[in-house]
Write a protein that holds these residues in place. Structure first.
Motif, PDB file in Angstrom:
ATOM      1  N   ALA A   1       0.808  -1.229   0.000  1.00  0.00           N
ATOM      2  CA  ALA A   1       0.000   0.000   0.000  1.00  0.00           C
ATOM      3  C   ALA A   1       0.833   1.267   0.000  1.00  0.00           C
ATOM      4  O   ALA A   1       0.340   2.334  -0.369  1.00  0.00           O
ATOM      5  CB  ALA A   1      -0.928   0.008   1.216  1.00  0.00           C
TER       6      ALA A   1
ATOM      7  N   ARG B   1      -9.155  -3.694   2.397  1.00  0.00           N
ATOM      8  CA  ARG B   1      -8.262  -3.984   3.513  1.00  0.00           C
ATOM      9  C   ARG B   1      -6.839  -3.937   2.963  1.00  0.00           C
ATOM     10  O   ARG B   1      -6.587  -4.415   1.859  1.00  0.00           O
ATOM     11  CB  ARG B   1      -8.554  -5.363   4.098  1.00  0.00           C
ATOM     12  CG  ARG B   1      -7.667  -5.765   5.275  1.00  0.00           C
ATOM     13  CD  ARG B   1      -8.013  -7.172   5.739  1.00  0.00           C
ATOM     14  NE  ARG B   1      -9.383  -7.240   6.248  1.00  0.00           N
ATOM     15  CZ  ARG B   1     -10.042  -8.378   6.429  1.00  0.00           C
ATOM     16  NH1 ARG B   1      -9.486  -9.541   6.101  1.00  0.00           N
ATOM     17  NH2 ARG B   1     -11.271  -8.360   6.908  1.00  0.00           N
ATOM     18  N   ALA B   2      -5.923  -3.341   3.687  1.00  0.00           N
ATOM     19  CA  ALA B   2      -4.549  -3.232   3.200  1.00  0.00           C
ATOM     20  C   ALA B   2      -3.577  -3.574   4.322  1.00  0.00           C
ATOM     21  O   ALA B   2      -3.853  -3.328   5.503  1.00  0.00           O
ATOM     22  CB  ALA B   2      -4.273  -1.830   2.672  1.00  0.00           C
ATOM     23  N   THR B   3      -2.453  -4.129   3.929  1.00  0.00           N
ATOM     24  CA  THR B   3      -1.447  -4.514   4.911  1.00  0.00           C
ATOM     25  C   THR B   3      -0.420  -3.396   5.105  1.00  0.00           C
ATOM     26  O   THR B   3      -0.141  -2.618   4.205  1.00  0.00           O
ATOM     27  CB  THR B   3      -0.705  -5.789   4.472  1.00  0.00           C
ATOM     28  OG1 THR B   3      -0.021  -5.544   3.233  1.00  0.00           O
ATOM     29  CG2 THR B   3      -1.674  -6.939   4.295  1.00  0.00           C
ATOM     30  N   TYR B   4       0.124  -3.339   6.311  1.00  0.00           N
ATOM     31  CA  TYR B   4       1.241  -2.448   6.598  1.00  0.00           C
ATOM     32  C   TYR B   4       2.167  -3.169   7.567  1.00  0.00           C
ATOM     33  O   TYR B   4       1.751  -4.063   8.306  1.00  0.00           O
ATOM     34  CB  TYR B   4       0.770  -1.122   7.180  1.00  0.00           C
ATOM     35  CG  TYR B   4       0.307  -1.189   8.624  1.00  0.00           C
ATOM     36  CD1 TYR B   4       1.167  -0.864   9.672  1.00  0.00           C
ATOM     37  CD2 TYR B   4      -0.991  -1.589   8.942  1.00  0.00           C
ATOM     38  CE1 TYR B   4       0.742  -0.935  10.994  1.00  0.00           C
ATOM     39  CE2 TYR B   4      -1.426  -1.660  10.245  1.00  0.00           C
ATOM     40  CZ  TYR B   4      -0.548  -1.333  11.276  1.00  0.00           C
ATOM     41  OH  TYR B   4      -0.959  -1.407  12.579  1.00  0.00           O
TER      42      TYR B   4
ATOM     43  N   ILE C   1       0.979   2.971   9.366  1.00  0.00           N
ATOM     44  CA  ILE C   1      -0.076   3.128   8.373  1.00  0.00           C
ATOM     45  C   ILE C   1       0.258   4.313   7.476  1.00  0.00           C
ATOM     46  O   ILE C   1       0.522   5.414   7.973  1.00  0.00           O
ATOM     47  CB  ILE C   1      -1.438   3.348   9.055  1.00  0.00           C
ATOM     48  CG1 ILE C   1      -1.833   2.091   9.858  1.00  0.00           C
ATOM     49  CG2 ILE C   1      -2.518   3.685   8.035  1.00  0.00           C
ATOM     50  CD1 ILE C   1      -3.101   2.255  10.672  1.00  0.00           C
TER      51      ILE C   1
ATOM     52  N   ALA D   1      -7.048   7.211   2.954  1.00  0.00           N
ATOM     53  CA  ALA D   1      -6.463   6.152   3.789  1.00  0.00           C
ATOM     54  C   ALA D   1      -7.324   5.836   5.010  1.00  0.00           C
ATOM     55  O   ALA D   1      -7.323   4.709   5.514  1.00  0.00           O
ATOM     56  CB  ALA D   1      -5.058   6.548   4.225  1.00  0.00           C
TER      57      ALA D   1
ATOM     58  N   VAL E   1      -9.763   2.865   4.765  1.00  0.00           N
ATOM     59  CA  VAL E   1      -9.202   1.527   4.585  1.00  0.00           C
ATOM     60  C   VAL E   1      -9.187   0.785   5.912  1.00  0.00           C
ATOM     61  O   VAL E   1      -8.953   1.373   6.973  1.00  0.00           O
ATOM     62  CB  VAL E   1      -7.755   1.620   4.033  1.00  0.00           C
ATOM     63  CG1 VAL E   1      -7.118   0.233   3.928  1.00  0.00           C
ATOM     64  CG2 VAL E   1      -7.750   2.318   2.679  1.00  0.00           C
TER      65      VAL E   1
ATOM     66  N   TRP F   1      -6.996  -1.262   7.921  1.00  0.00           N
ATOM     67  CA  TRP F   1      -5.567  -1.560   7.945  1.00  0.00           C
ATOM     68  C   TRP F   1      -5.268  -2.735   8.871  1.00  0.00           C
ATOM     69  O   TRP F   1      -5.772  -2.794   9.996  1.00  0.00           O
ATOM     70  CB  TRP F   1      -4.791  -0.330   8.416  1.00  0.00           C
ATOM     71  CG  TRP F   1      -4.853   0.805   7.437  1.00  0.00           C
ATOM     72  CD1 TRP F   1      -5.661   1.905   7.506  1.00  0.00           C
ATOM     73  CD2 TRP F   1      -4.097   0.933   6.234  1.00  0.00           C
ATOM     74  NE1 TRP F   1      -5.458   2.713   6.415  1.00  0.00           N
ATOM     75  CE2 TRP F   1      -4.492   2.151   5.619  1.00  0.00           C
ATOM     76  CE3 TRP F   1      -3.118   0.154   5.614  1.00  0.00           C
ATOM     77  CZ2 TRP F   1      -3.944   2.589   4.416  1.00  0.00           C
ATOM     78  CZ3 TRP F   1      -2.573   0.588   4.424  1.00  0.00           C
ATOM     79  CH2 TRP F   1      -2.980   1.790   3.833  1.00  0.00           C
TER      80      TRP F   1
ATOM     81  N   ARG G   1      -1.944  -5.109  10.315  1.00  0.00           N
ATOM     82  CA  ARG G   1      -0.485  -5.243  10.390  1.00  0.00           C
ATOM     83  C   ARG G   1      -0.106  -6.668   9.980  1.00  0.00           C
ATOM     84  O   ARG G   1      -0.500  -7.640  10.630  1.00  0.00           O
ATOM     85  CB  ARG G   1       0.012  -4.944  11.791  1.00  0.00           C
ATOM     86  CG  ARG G   1       1.523  -4.835  11.881  1.00  0.00           C
ATOM     87  CD  ARG G   1       1.946  -4.186  13.176  1.00  0.00           C
ATOM     88  NE  ARG G   1       3.364  -3.912  13.197  1.00  0.00           N
ATOM     89  CZ  ARG G   1       3.965  -3.149  14.104  1.00  0.00           C
ATOM     90  NH1 ARG G   1       3.230  -2.592  15.074  1.00  0.00           N
ATOM     91  NH2 ARG G   1       5.254  -2.933  14.064  1.00  0.00           N
TER      92      ARG G   1
END
Length: 325
Positions: free
Chosen positions: A7, A27-30, A34, A40, A43, A45, A47
């Motif tokens: 992302a 859904r996004a990974t970090y 973030i 943003a 989203v 988020w 981990r």
């Protein structure tokens, strides 16, 4: 639910913004923090690290579509281990997690580097693959081997598509990556090469990825390229857009060979990655042409944005981002 990896990158961040504008659940990974960009906050988020199969499994709960954009792009020899871990092992983990979770479809962002882009008098198409003779970078090798993991997943029943973008143009962090091309033109970098390659708007990459995801197409790879032009044409167009002086000094193969060696020595003592390497010097000199017709046949309603139009929009976005005139 749609999951996006990578992302913080140019493609991943633009993809997320595009999906959010269409009111898609994302859904996004970090890994550590973030990222901050428009939209943003909408989203979900999570981990997760693509090298950690447990966190990946948790990230895929209730997910039906996966866009795997996470990758390391580096041409420095010291990054070889990291390239292989992230690009190959990380993709293998994504493929395995998708198979285990039973997701509907995966779109994997590869690169034309995986096709073996140093070829003489050959237009590059999707039937080609990396070989030691046709690629000059460990990065290209890592993306080729990452693709092999996706093909393995397809063989095991995974519904997946691979995209192979050329150099992607977009308003990202212009301190790194392809967005740095715009900073160089803005700073009136005087040097140019007559090398040729393909360029594509990040907005077109995102659009193609979404259309492929929502199609019945599977088990295919697609070059994403709007146009083949010289680096000189690119820098001249960007400089004109910024009202800056275009490049005017030709980099010959001899000059390039001297500079990358000097950069290597400087990097050895400073500990910083060199601005130019043997691989990037060779790539900048090469005249490489890409065939973009396969995608247009599979998606007849798709069209690329003309590069001058893309460059104009991106220059305006960068003016706002970095608050200059």
């Amino acid at each position: 639910m749609i999951l996006v990896t990578g992302a913080t990158g140019l493609v991943g961040s633009h993809l997320i913004q595009h999906l959010i504008q269409k009111q898609q659940p994302v859904r996004a990974t970090y890994r550590t923090a973030i990222p901050s960009f428009a939209g943003a906050e909408k989203v979900e988020w999570v981990r997760a690290d693509i090298l950690d199969i447990i966190s990946l499994g948790e990230a895929l709960v209730n997910v039906t579509q996966v866009y795997h954009c996470a990758a390391i792009v580096s041409f420095h020899p010291s990054q070889k281990l990291l390239l292989h871990q992230t690009n190959i092992e990380g993709t293998a983990n994504i493929v395995n997690a998708c198979l285990l979770a039973g997701i509907d479809k995966l779109v994997f962002v590869s690169s034309v580097a995986a096709l073996g882009r140093i070829r003489k008098e050959e237009t590059i198409n999707e039937t080609m693959y990396w070989t030691p003779e046709t690629s000059n970078s460990e990065y290209g090798k890592s993306k080729y081997l990452a693709e092999m993991e996706v093909w393995r997943g397809i063989g095991e029943g995974l519904n997946a598509v691979i995209v192979n973008p050329v150099i992607i143009l977009g308003a990202g962090d212009w301190e790194k990556g392809s967005s740095e091309l715009f900073k160089s033109a803005y700073k009136e970098f005087p040097w140019y090469t007559e090398g040729v390659t393909g360029f594509v708007d990040v907005a077109d990459v995102v659009k193609a990825m979404e259309q492929l995801m929502n199609s019945d197409i599977s088990g295919q790879r697609f070059i994403l390229s709007a146009e083949n032009i010289t680096y000189r044409q690119l820098f001249t167009t960007i400089a004109s857009c910024f009202g800056k002086k275009p490049p005017h000094r030709l980099v010959t193969p001899l000059i390039a060979a001297i500079v990358w060696r000097l950069e290597a020595v400087k990097g050895f003592f400073s500990g910083k990655a060199p601005m130019l390497t043997k691989e990037t010097a060779a790539t900048a000199q090469a005249k490489v042409y890409f065939d973009n017709t396969k995608l247009l046949k599979f998606l007849p309603g798709f069209s690329y944005t003309p590069l001058p139009e893309s460059i104009g929009r991106i220059c305006n976005e960068l003016r706002k981002k970095y608050t200059f005139k």
